[in-house]
Design a protein around this motif. Structure first.
Motif, PDB file in Angstrom:
ATOM      1  N   SER A  92     -59.274  47.698  22.017  1.00 51.91           N
ATOM      2  CA  SER A  92     -58.876  46.151  21.794  1.00 51.91           C
ATOM      3  C   SER A  92     -57.691  45.743  20.483  1.00 51.91           C
ATOM      4  CB  SER A  92     -59.885  45.492  21.691  1.00 51.91           C
ATOM      5  OG  SER A  92     -59.468  44.351  21.499  1.00 51.91           O
ATOM      6  N   LEU A 137     -55.886  43.522  20.176  1.00 47.19           N
ATOM      7  CA  LEU A 137     -56.020  42.648  19.354  1.00 47.19           C
ATOM      8  C   LEU A 137     -57.267  42.399  18.343  1.00 47.19           C
ATOM      9  CD1 LEU A 137     -56.493  39.350  18.788  1.00 47.19           C
ATOM     10  CD2 LEU A 137     -57.726  38.680  20.656  1.00 47.19           C
ATOM     11  N   LEU A 138     -58.390  43.181  19.001  1.00 44.01           N
ATOM     12  CA  LEU A 138     -59.713  43.499  17.640  1.00 44.01           C
ATOM     13  C   LEU A 138     -58.940  44.499  16.046  1.00 44.01           C
ATOM     14  CD1 LEU A 138     -62.257  44.266  19.341  1.00 44.01           C
ATOM     15  CD2 LEU A 138     -61.828  42.425  18.200  1.00 44.01           C
ATOM     16  N   LEU A 160     -64.264  34.911  17.487  1.00 38.15           N
ATOM     17  CA  LEU A 160     -63.912  34.815  18.749  1.00 38.15           C
ATOM     18  C   LEU A 160     -64.631  33.513  19.181  1.00 38.15           C
ATOM     19  CD1 LEU A 160     -63.958  39.083  19.192  1.00 38.15           C
ATOM     20  CD2 LEU A 160     -62.200  37.410  18.538  1.00 38.15           C
ATOM     21  N   ILE A 212     -62.821  33.433  23.226  1.00 43.46           N
ATOM     22  CA  ILE A 212     -63.549  34.744  24.015  1.00 43.46           C
ATOM     23  C   ILE A 212     -63.584  34.440  24.954  1.00 43.46           C
ATOM     24  CG2 ILE A 212     -64.871  35.594  23.244  1.00 43.46           C
ATOM     25  CD1 ILE A 212     -64.501  38.099  23.753  1.00 43.46           C
ATOM     26  N   PHE A 268     -69.332  38.799  25.907  1.00 39.92           N
ATOM     27  CA  PHE A 268     -68.377  39.873  24.535  1.00 39.92           C
ATOM     28  C   PHE A 268     -69.483  41.055  24.117  1.00 39.92           C
ATOM     29  CE2 PHE A 268     -67.913  41.321  19.808  1.00 39.92           C
ATOM     30  CZ  PHE A 268     -66.615  41.575  19.833  1.00 39.92           C
ATOM     31  N   THR A 281     -69.461  44.968  24.189  1.00 43.02           N
ATOM     32  CA  THR A 281     -69.095  46.214  23.059  1.00 43.02           C
ATOM     33  C   THR A 281     -69.427  47.286  23.643  1.00 43.02           C
ATOM     34  OG1 THR A 281     -69.402  43.639  21.848  1.00 43.02           O
ATOM     35  CG2 THR A 281     -70.142  45.348  21.190  1.00 43.02           C
ATOM     36  N   CYS A 322     -67.353  49.466  24.637  1.00 42.13           N
ATOM     37  CA  CYS A 322     -66.566  49.941  23.601  1.00 42.13           C
ATOM     38  C   CYS A 322     -67.464  51.433  22.607  1.00 42.13           C
ATOM     39  CB  CYS A 322     -66.074  49.150  22.945  1.00 42.13           C
ATOM     40  SG  CYS A 322     -64.738  47.591  23.635  1.00 42.13           S
ATOM     41  N   ALA A 369     -62.109  38.409  29.916  1.00 40.76           N
ATOM     42  CA  ALA A 369     -61.804  38.474  28.051  1.00 40.76           C
ATOM     43  C   ALA A 369     -61.320  40.477  27.448  1.00 40.76           C
ATOM     44  CB  ALA A 369     -63.509  38.986  28.326  1.00 40.76           C
ATOM     45  N   TYR A 382     -57.236  39.236  27.464  1.00 40.32           N
ATOM     46  CA  TYR A 382     -58.052  38.434  26.090  1.00 40.32           C
ATOM     47  C   TYR A 382     -57.806  39.219  24.931  1.00 40.32           C
ATOM     48  CZ  TYR A 382     -59.531  35.275  22.079  1.00 40.32           C
ATOM     49  OH  TYR A 382     -59.509  34.628  20.827  1.00 40.32           O
ATOM     50  N   LEU A 383     -58.816  40.287  24.952  1.00 38.47           N
ATOM     51  CA  LEU A 383     -58.715  41.253  23.695  1.00 38.47           C
ATOM     52  C   LEU A 383     -57.691  42.336  23.985  1.00 38.47           C
ATOM     53  CD1 LEU A 383     -62.855  41.809  23.550  1.00 38.47           C
ATOM     54  CD2 LEU A 383     -61.130  40.367  22.074  1.00 38.47           C
ATOM     55  N   GLU A 384     -57.222  42.342  24.730  1.00 35.97           N
ATOM     56  CA  GLU A 384     -55.520  43.688  24.771  1.00 35.97           C
ATOM     57  C   GLU A 384     -56.131  45.118  25.199  1.00 35.97           C
ATOM     58  OE1 GLU A 384     -53.052  42.966  22.356  1.00 35.97           O
ATOM     59  OE2 GLU A 384     -52.528  40.727  21.817  1.00 35.97           O
TER      60      GLU A 384
END
Length: 588
Positions: free
Chosen positions: A50, A52-53, A72, A75, A82, A86, A89, A107, A110-112
């Motif tokens: 991500s 953004l993260l 967040l 989000i 989320f 997660t 990821c 989402a 939003y988190l790219e």
């Protein structure tokens, strides 16, 4: 249902209340808060997927390497979405479905989570799956429903527009061409279609639509905003307006429960368990704007029920005016019982006569603009000279409807004379081939309002044309003590005139029968003379005419002659019928 599994690792997380923990054995170095939920995670799996993260972790990390806390709350999809991100990821399997793909796509954006942060990242994965969803009607409906929770983000990514366009294409297509499953109840209706109203059986059970309306039920699960988008898209693709109207009717029946009940004088406001009146009011105002405006497309019965419901819910004036305009344009299709709308305002009348008057005026205006004005007709011997089918024009049908409506509302003692006259006069004279209906309504009004003055009686009787009364109505009017004397004289005069016309026609027939030139036809056929029977009938008519003429002359001269005339015609007042003969002699 379309679905896709992402990742390959086994479950590595567990939840304790509102806290989410990673069970890899490593100490958590980042805590992410999403609403009430807290996720104790590790920085590396997150920042590697991500953008953004990565940015937020870099800004929040301290030099000593201590754990950081991120928020967040904005989000899309909240904590539930989320949680899936997660897992993705961390390489844990997640399942993409029509119910979660929209929120995951929003989402991920939003988190790219683009391919710049790892090949096969979530943005690309969800976009590919969305394209599969758009190829299926059921999945598209489910996905569009989930857009309600992430409207702004879905709008920015054009997910809503793409989903609506996909559904519109399928709704306008033949389901058989796509091998879509048909409703299990198709072709097995147990109730006669004539007993159904808007897909609703008399028992109140909503039947599953079939045929061209196969998509109505699925579309009815959308919120009003998305339903409007879908209807607009379907209409723009050439869907028949009748189907658009039926879809709106189906949706209205489902989301405005007050429509399911008939409002009566004793039960004007009905509580609904699931939807508040405020919500129904807002929905109804929006629904009215979706109705096609073309004449005859929307069933008049449904429009009148809609108007009645709008009055109960106190919708905006513009909404009610739009409904009145639609109804007025096709008023000839209305039924009398549906026009008897209980008064919801401050007027003392039982029924909303003001509303009906406006609809009549709208009908007359639209009819005259369209040039639908029949030529005047001639009444002879109580029969229409024109062909019966030709006389069933919209203005004639509305005239009959209005006369029936006046007869129904006339017994209301609170109905003002001016309002009664306004409704009756709103129908043009050419629309009434006979005035029997308006005469009946006037008679009912006079009976229910015995206190009105003689001048008012004279005035209300001007609404009817005595020359356009049938034989039966004329006979009744001649003995009607509630009518002014002048009106009765007019009725008798036109009856005499009609009688004289009949005599003239009989003379014409008699002369033709007596003329030898007319007895033999051109083909040598001989017509059998019936002169004797004709002469007898003519003689009888002459006697009746002479007798009526003499009595009419006496009637005009004095009131005393009027009493003698009524006695001879056997329609004396009830009070006089009960008087002894001695009292009658004294009175004379």
């Amino acid at each position: 249902m379309a679905f896709m599994r992402l990742g390959s690792k086994s479950e590595a997380f567990h939840r304790e209340g509102q806290t989410w923990l990673c069970t890899t054995g490593l100490v958590s170095d980042v805590t992410i808060e999403v609403g009430d939920m807290k996720f104790h995670l590790h920085k590396f799996p997150l920042l590697s997927r991500s953008g953004l993260l990565e940015k937020l972790i870099e800004e929040s990390s301290s030099d000593d390497g201590s754990s950081c806390v991120l928020s967040l709350d904005d989000i899309p999809g909240g904590g539930k979405t989320f949680e899936l991100i997660t897992k993705f990821c961390y390489g844990v399997k997640i399942e993409l479905t029509a119910f979660n793909v929209v929120s995951l796509r929003c989402a991920a954006e939003y988190l790219e989570m683009t391919d710049n942060y790892g090949e096969g990242n979530l943005v690309g994965m969800t976009e590919t799956f969305l394209n599969e969803v758009f190829g299926n009607w059921t999945d598209s409906i489910k996905a569009l429903q989930t857009c309600e929770d992430v409207t702004d983000h879905a709008e920015d990514l054009h997910i809503i527009s793409r989903c609506v366009d996909s559904l519109a294409i399928k709704a306008c297509a033949d389901p058989s061409l796509f091998n879509w499953p048909k409703n299990a109840t198709s072709g097995q209706n147990t109730e006669d279609e004539s007993h159904l109203w808007n897909g609703i059986s008399p028992s109140g059970k909503m039947l599953q639509p079939t045929g061209e309306d196969w998509w109505f039920d699925d579309a009815s699960f959308l919120n009003l905003s998305l339903f409007k988008r879908l209807i607009t898209a379907i209409e723009s693709r050439g869907m028949k307006l009748e189907n658009i109207s039926m879809a709106v009717m189906y949706y209205t029946k489902k989301h405005v429960p007050l429509m399911n009940r008939q409002v009566t004088m004793d039960e004007q406001v009905i509580e609904t368990p699931n939807t508040s009146e405020a919500e129904q009011k807002d929905a109804l105002e929006e629904i009215i704007g979706l109705l096609p405006t073309k004449k005859g497309v929307n069933p008049t019965k449904f429009l009148l029920r809609l108007l009645q419901t709008a009055m109960v819910l106190h919708t905006s004036q513009s909404s009610r005016e739009n409904l009145e305009r639609l109804i007025g344009n096709q008023l000839e299709q209305a039924a009398l019982v549906d026009l008897l709308i209980p008064n919801m305002g401050y007027s003392e009348t039982l029924y909303d006569v003001e509303c009906v008057l406006r609809m009549i005026e709208q009908f007359v205006s639209s009819t005259e603009q369209a040039g639908i004005v029949p030529s005047p007709c001639i009444i002879e011997e109580g029969h229409l000279v024109k062909d019966g089918a030709e006389m069933l024009t919209p203005p004639t049908l509305v005239a009959t409807l209005v006369d029936g409506y006046l007869a129904e509302v006339a017994p209301d003692v609170n109905l003002k004379l001016s309002k009664f006259e306004a409704i009756a006069a709103a129908v043009p004279d050419y629309a009434r081939p006979l005035d029997d209906g308006v005469y009946h309504a006037v008679d009912v009004f006079l009976k229910a309002h015995p206190w009105i003055t003689d001048s008012e009686r004279e005035h209300i009787c001007r609404l009817m044309n005595c020359q356009k009364l049938s034989l039966e109505a004329s006979a009744h009017a001649a003995q009607n003590e509630r009518l002014p004397l002048r009106v009765i004289v007019q009725v008798l005069f036109f009856e005499q005139l009609r009688l004289r016309t009949s005599i003239s026609s009989w003379f014409f027939v008699s002369e033709n029968l007596d003329n030898p030139e007319h007895q033999n036809g051109g083909n040598g056929c001989v017509l059998k003379p019936r002169g004797e029977n004709v002469r007898e009938r003519v003689s009888e008519l002459e006697k009746e005419c002479m007798s009526m003429k003499q009595e009419l002359q006496k009637l005009v001269r004095s009131k005393r002659s009027w009493k003698n005339f009524t006695r001879k015609l056997n329609f004396k007042k009830k009070s006089e019928c009960c008087k002894p003969k001695d009292q009658e002699k004294q009175a004379n």
